[in-house]
Design a protein around this motif. Structure first.
Motif, mmCIF file in Angstrom:
data_model
loop_
_atom_site.group_PDB
_atom_site.id
_atom_site.type_symbol
_atom_site.label_atom_id
_atom_site.label_comp_id
_atom_site.label_asym_id
_atom_site.label_seq_id
_atom_site.Cartn_x
_atom_site.Cartn_y
_atom_site.Cartn_z
ATOM 1 N N SER A 56 0.832 -1.212 0.000
ATOM 2 C CA SER A 56 0.000 0.000 0.000
ATOM 3 C C SER A 56 0.862 1.256 0.000
ATOM 4 O O SER A 56 0.549 2.233 -0.680
ATOM 5 C CB SER A 56 -0.925 0.013 1.225
ATOM 6 N N SER A 57 1.939 1.222 0.761
ATOM 7 C CA SER A 57 2.859 2.362 0.819
ATOM 8 C C SER A 57 3.551 2.584 -0.525
ATOM 9 O O SER A 57 3.728 3.733 -0.961
ATOM 10 C CB SER A 57 3.898 2.145 1.918
ATOM 11 N N MET A 58 3.927 1.501 -1.180
ATOM 12 C CA MET A 58 4.570 1.614 -2.483
ATOM 13 C C MET A 58 3.621 2.257 -3.499
ATOM 14 O O MET A 58 4.012 3.150 -4.263
ATOM 15 C CB MET A 58 5.017 0.231 -3.002
ATOM 16 N N VAL A 59 2.367 1.828 -3.499
ATOM 17 C CA VAL A 59 1.382 2.381 -4.424
ATOM 18 C C VAL A 59 1.150 3.862 -4.119
ATOM 19 O O VAL A 59 1.165 4.705 -5.025
ATOM 20 C CB VAL A 59 0.048 1.585 -4.356
ATOM 21 N N ALA A 60 0.963 4.196 -2.857
ATOM 22 C CA ALA A 60 0.676 5.580 -2.463
ATOM 23 C C ALA A 60 1.787 6.543 -2.851
ATOM 24 O O ALA A 60 1.529 7.695 -3.206
ATOM 25 C CB ALA A 60 0.416 5.652 -0.962
ATOM 26 N N LEU A 61 3.025 6.070 -2.800
ATOM 27 C CA LEU A 61 4.174 6.927 -3.122
ATOM 28 C C LEU A 61 4.710 6.706 -4.534
ATOM 29 O O LEU A 61 5.730 7.265 -4.912
ATOM 30 C CB LEU A 61 5.292 6.707 -2.098
ATOM 31 N N ASN A 62 3.993 5.863 -5.287
ATOM 32 C CA ASN A 62 4.381 5.549 -6.666
ATOM 33 C C ASN A 62 5.827 5.042 -6.743
ATOM 34 O O ASN A 62 6.630 5.483 -7.577
ATOM 35 C CB ASN A 62 4.173 6.759 -7.580
ATOM 36 N N LEU A 63 6.143 4.112 -5.835
ATOM 37 C CA LEU A 63 7.473 3.501 -5.789
ATOM 38 C C LEU A 63 7.370 2.047 -6.238
ATOM 39 O O LEU A 63 6.295 1.450 -6.191
ATOM 40 C CB LEU A 63 8.055 3.581 -4.374
ATOM 41 N N ASN A 64 8.499 1.489 -6.623
ATOM 42 C CA ASN A 64 8.507 0.121 -7.122
ATOM 43 C C ASN A 64 9.552 -0.705 -6.374
ATOM 44 O O ASN A 64 10.665 -0.894 -6.852
ATOM 45 C CB ASN A 64 8.783 0.112 -8.630
ATOM 46 N N SER A 65 9.178 -1.167 -5.207
ATOM 47 C CA SER A 65 10.039 -2.061 -4.435
ATOM 48 C C SER A 65 9.161 -3.202 -3.943
ATOM 49 O O SER A 65 8.239 -2.988 -3.154
ATOM 50 C CB SER A 65 10.675 -1.312 -3.259
ATOM 51 N N HIS A 66 9.441 -4.384 -4.428
ATOM 52 C CA HIS A 66 8.603 -5.539 -4.118
ATOM 53 C C HIS A 66 8.770 -5.980 -2.665
ATOM 54 O O HIS A 66 9.858 -5.879 -2.094
ATOM 55 C CB HIS A 66 8.931 -6.703 -5.055
ATOM 56 N N SER B 178 8.996 -8.878 -1.577
ATOM 57 C CA SER B 178 9.980 -9.960 -1.460
ATOM 58 C C SER B 178 11.366 -9.402 -1.121
ATOM 59 O O SER B 178 12.130 -10.045 -0.401
ATOM 60 C CB SER B 178 10.035 -10.786 -2.746
ATOM 61 N N GLU B 179 11.687 -8.215 -1.612
ATOM 62 C CA GLU B 179 12.959 -7.580 -1.277
ATOM 63 C C GLU B 179 12.938 -7.051 0.154
ATOM 64 O O GLU B 179 13.908 -7.183 0.889
ATOM 65 C CB GLU B 179 13.286 -6.451 -2.266
ATOM 66 N N TYR B 180 11.841 -6.431 0.531
ATOM 67 C CA TYR B 180 11.688 -5.928 1.897
ATOM 68 C C TYR B 180 11.803 -7.081 2.897
ATOM 69 O O TYR B 180 12.493 -6.987 3.907
ATOM 70 C CB TYR B 180 10.323 -5.230 2.048
ATOM 71 N N LYS B 181 11.147 -8.177 2.577
ATOM 72 C CA LYS B 181 11.086 -9.346 3.467
ATOM 73 C C LYS B 181 12.468 -9.900 3.805
ATOM 74 O O LYS B 181 12.686 -10.390 4.910
ATOM 75 C CB LYS B 181 10.220 -10.422 2.815
ATOM 76 N N LYS B 182 13.398 -9.787 2.884
ATOM 77 C CA LYS B 182 14.760 -10.289 3.112
ATOM 78 C C LYS B 182 15.441 -9.590 4.296
ATOM 79 O O LYS B 182 16.379 -10.128 4.874
ATOM 80 C CB LYS B 182 15.624 -10.089 1.870
ATOM 81 N N LEU C 36 19.055 -0.145 2.655
ATOM 82 C CA LEU C 36 19.453 -1.292 1.829
ATOM 83 C C LEU C 36 18.660 -1.378 0.525
ATOM 84 O O LEU C 36 19.142 -1.902 -0.472
ATOM 85 C CB LEU C 36 19.308 -2.586 2.628
ATOM 86 N N LEU C 37 17.434 -0.855 0.554
ATOM 87 C CA LEU C 37 16.584 -0.878 -0.640
ATOM 88 C C LEU C 37 16.707 0.413 -1.452
ATOM 89 O O LEU C 37 15.942 0.622 -2.401
ATOM 90 C CB LEU C 37 15.121 -1.111 -0.237
ATOM 91 N N SER D 76 15.709 8.253 0.910
ATOM 92 C CA SER D 76 15.174 9.603 0.655
ATOM 93 C C SER D 76 13.660 9.674 0.870
ATOM 94 O O SER D 76 13.100 10.759 0.971
ATOM 95 C CB SER D 76 15.532 10.053 -0.762
ATOM 96 N N PHE D 77 13.010 8.526 0.982
ATOM 97 C CA PHE D 77 11.564 8.470 1.223
ATOM 98 C C PHE D 77 11.235 8.067 2.661
ATOM 99 O O PHE D 77 10.095 7.749 2.979
ATOM 100 C CB PHE D 77 10.899 7.474 0.264
ATOM 101 N N GLU D 78 12.241 8.063 3.531
ATOM 102 C CA GLU D 78 12.058 7.522 4.881
ATOM 103 C C GLU D 78 10.904 8.165 5.646
ATOM 104 O O GLU D 78 10.090 7.467 6.247
ATOM 105 C CB GLU D 78 13.342 7.650 5.700
#
Length: 144
Positions: A57-67, A69-73, A85-86, A90-92
């Motif tokens: 939901s956060s990725m969609v709201a900010l129009n970002l593309n981080s899956h 599966s990468e966060y989960k690692k 790491l991702l 700058s979007f913290e």
């Protein structure tokens, strides 16, 4: 993986059928245990589903593309470190606000793993102190 085992089996009582039987047997054991410290996410609670919804939901709201599966690692690290790491540092500010507001809203959907209540009831009954360890900010962990 701890979550795939019943607490009774995890704590070494191979003859115990469940956490309640484990607790009953342990009542008769004089123990030297002073405290129980455990992790929160993935050990006591199954928070992965709400983490996934909050991240996506956060990725969609900010129009970002981080899956997810990468966060989960990187789950278990502090949120700012995961973002670093991702390559999302700058979007913290915006990501933290969105992600943690989503997890707070979805907190009612989090389930504890089987036997957690039995174990905590047992340690409370026999006077063992407890603590929960997490990389989550305190205010976010308290509502879980």
């Amino acid at each position: 993986m701890i979550s795939s085992l019943s607490p009774a089996k995890f704590y070494g009582c191979r003859e115990c059928e469940n956490a309640t039987e484990f607790s009953r047997r342990m009542e008769s054991v004089e123990t030297k245990i002073k405290a129980l410290a455990t992790d929160l996410d993935g050990t006591l609670i199954d928070s992965l589903p709400i983490m996934k919804v909050a991240w996506e939901s956060s990725m969609v709201a900010l129009n970002l593309n981080s899956h997810f599966s990468e966060y989960k690692k990187h789950i278990g690290l502090p949120f700012p470190r995961i973002l670093e790491l991702l390559h999302l540092s700058s979007f913290e500010k915006d990501l933290s606000k969105l992600y943690f507001s989503h997890t707070k809203r979805l907190a009612g959907d989090v389930n504890t793993f089987y036997g957690v209540d039995d174990v905590f009831n047992w340690v409370s009954k026999i006077g063992i102190s407890t603590s929960i360890i997490t990389s989550k900010p305190r205010e976010n962990a308290e509502f879980l």
